[in-house]
Design a protein around this motif. Structure first.
Motif, PDB file in Angstrom:
ATOM      1  N   THR A 142      10.060   1.660 -15.917  1.00 27.78           N
ATOM      2  CA  THR A 142       8.718   1.756 -15.727  1.00 27.78           C
ATOM      3  C   THR A 142       8.227   2.548 -14.612  1.00 27.78           C
ATOM      4  O   THR A 142       8.950   2.796 -13.658  1.00 27.78           O
ATOM      5  N   PHE A 143       7.135   3.412 -14.974  1.00 28.99           N
ATOM      6  CA  PHE A 143       6.768   4.352 -14.203  1.00 28.99           C
ATOM      7  C   PHE A 143       5.350   4.054 -13.579  1.00 28.99           C
ATOM      8  O   PHE A 143       4.468   3.716 -14.532  1.00 28.99           O
ATOM      9  N   ILE A 144       5.272   4.122 -12.377  1.00 32.00           N
ATOM     10  CA  ILE A 144       3.760   3.521 -11.672  1.00 32.00           C
ATOM     11  C   ILE A 144       3.241   4.921 -11.038  1.00 32.00           C
ATOM     12  O   ILE A 144       3.930   5.291  -9.886  1.00 32.00           O
ATOM     13  N   THR A 145       2.105   5.323 -11.118  1.00 35.54           N
ATOM     14  CA  THR A 145       1.427   6.312 -10.523  1.00 35.54           C
ATOM     15  C   THR A 145       0.309   5.980  -9.491  1.00 35.54           C
ATOM     16  O   THR A 145      -0.362   5.093 -10.102  1.00 35.54           O
TER      17      THR A 145
ATOM     18  N   GLY B 117       0.755  -1.183   0.037  1.00 40.50           N
ATOM     19  CA  GLY B 117       0.118   0.039  -0.030  1.00 40.50           C
ATOM     20  C   GLY B 117       0.794   1.205  -0.048  1.00 40.50           C
ATOM     21  O   GLY B 117       0.393   2.302   0.536  1.00 40.50           O
ATOM     22  N   LYS B 118       1.834   1.057  -0.429  1.00 42.08           N
ATOM     23  CA  LYS B 118       3.099   2.423  -0.292  1.00 42.08           C
ATOM     24  C   LYS B 118       2.470   3.472  -1.205  1.00 42.08           C
ATOM     25  O   LYS B 118       2.752   4.672  -0.742  1.00 42.08           O
ATOM     26  N   ILE B 119       1.951   3.346  -2.300  1.00 38.69           N
ATOM     27  CA  ILE B 119       1.612   4.455  -3.100  1.00 38.69           C
ATOM     28  C   ILE B 119       0.236   4.285  -3.495  1.00 38.69           C
ATOM     29  O   ILE B 119      -0.545   4.809  -4.376  1.00 38.69           O
TER      30      ILE B 119
ATOM     31  N   THR C  14       4.388   7.629  -6.010  1.00 36.71           N
ATOM     32  CA  THR C  14       4.872   7.257  -7.476  1.00 36.71           C
ATOM     33  C   THR C  14       6.195   6.257  -7.026  1.00 36.71           C
ATOM     34  O   THR C  14       6.804   6.277  -6.268  1.00 36.71           O
ATOM     35  N   ILE C  15       6.300   5.347  -7.890  1.00 37.45           N
ATOM     36  CA  ILE C  15       7.447   4.524  -8.169  1.00 37.45           C
ATOM     37  C   ILE C  15       8.112   4.572  -9.561  1.00 37.45           C
ATOM     38  O   ILE C  15       7.390   4.459 -10.756  1.00 37.45           O
TER      39      ILE C  15
END
Length: 360
Positions: free
Chosen positions: A271-274, A162-164, A279-280
């Motif tokens: 890879t960009f994850i929002t 659940g970090k983002i 964000t990661i």
């Protein structure tokens, strides 16, 4: 250059044995792509015993035996399939032959582990679905850009924690070095390799489904082109696509064969994850102009910024989970439905792709 040849990139990780020697035996065949070495490394590190190798090309067999000297050279594929002690067959055939080989393996009572892409047509996918249902065997696909990248494994763990928050958008970049002079003939024939979105695009779509928790998605748009390889007109050297998942999360990715020679690895995969709460960013294989270290994860949340470099720290749990799934009838590594859906979507993206009219 470190890891400059993507076709023969074969990661090694932490040993995490889930079985004892001889408890899970594997036969290896169809040595047409160098990914078979990475597949074998992952299996061995999880405790699998590579019992046999077979390929009609003696040179390919000799190279494999040099890398894995403990293996016995089989006289035929039938010898492997007839051995009741074999649990799984691992293979990296020419892409358009992977499905038929897997069907034969499953009908012989073995589970099958193939390099990506597992299919080059929707007809192949439909037939393999029928065979898997009829036989009760598993058809695993080596989506290495998530399963064999520690940064990508950590990203999944951070999302699960659940970090983002809820993931609402993913963007994937999958550039590869062409290495045209060392590629086999089939690499340039679309009927055999399947198209760029079906091939290396399959990595990207699998990641999107996994990181967003989607069981299905729609392909909104896709494009392919041959920008710079006139001598091999069937090669698509660029492709991109946009998808929307059933839960509303969106995805854009691009893949290409334009990694410059000056890069110290075969591709700057990112890879960009929002998410709703952070964000990661993943820099999988290199941090450009900084260091050759791979497996960079950049996490930003309300608590601040963090940078992790995790090579050798996370491991590759997929391989052990896959072995235990085969032995126990579970689906902890990756469900069959997830594998088939990722493959279906990349094939749909390929079939629907607009072919860009390149003005030279």
């Amino acid at each position: 250059m470190a890891n400059s040849d993507g076709m023969n990139y074969a990661p090694k990780g932490k040993v995490n044995l889930v079985v004892e020697p001889g408890e899970f035996n594997v036969g290896v065949t169809a040595l047409d792509h160098g990914h078979i070495n990475g597949m074998s490394n992952g299996l061995i590190e999880a405790g699998a015993t590579i019992k046999y190798v077979y390929d009609p090309d003696p040179a390919k067999v000799a190279a494999y035996v040099e890398a894995f000297p403990q293996v016995t050279v089989a006289e035929s594929l039938d010898q492997i399939l007839a051995d009741d002690s074999i649990h799984m067959v691992a293979a990296a055939a020419v892409p358009n032959l992977r499905s038929a080989l897997g069907n034969k393996v499953m009908r012989a009572g073995k589970d099958y582990f193939t390099d990506k892409t597992g299919f080059t047509s929707l007809e192949q996918l439909a037939e393999t679905k029928r065979v898997a249902a009829e036989t009760g065997r598993r058809y695993f696909v080596y989506f290495s850009e998530r399963l064999h990248v520690e940064a990508a494994v950590l990203a999944g763990q951070l999302i699960d924690e659940g970090k983002i928050g809820r993931v609402i958008q993913v963007t994937g970049f999958g550039p590869h070095r062409l290495d045209k002079d060392i590629r086999p003939d089939w690499f340039f024939k679309k009927e055999q390799y399947g198209g760029i979105l079906a091939d290396i695009g399959s990595h990207q779509i699998e990641q999107f489904l996994y990181y967003t928790g989607n069981a299905d998605a729609k392909v909104i748009a896709s494009k392919v082109a041959n920008y710079n390889n006139e001598a091999t007109p069937e090669l698509e050297d660029y492709g991109d696509a946009t998808l929307i998942g059933d839960n509303g999360a969106t995805f854009f990715f691009k893949v290409d064969w334009f990694t410059p020679d000056g890069l110290r690895t075969w591709g700057d995969g990112r890879t960009f994850i929002t998410g709703t709460e952070g964000t990661i960013e993943l820099r999988k294989y290199i941090n450009v102009a900084e260091s050759e270290e791979k497996d960079h994860v950049f996490l930003v949340t309300k608590d601040g910024e963090e940078h992790f470099q995790v090579t050798g720290q996370i491991g590759f749990p997929f391989f052990g989970e896959m072995i235990l799934d085969c032995l126990n009838g579970t689906e902890n590594a990756m469900t069959q439905e997830h594998i088939f859906k990722a493959q279906e979507l990349c094939l749909l993206a390929q079939d629907q792709a607009q072919v860009i009219d390149v003005v030279k």
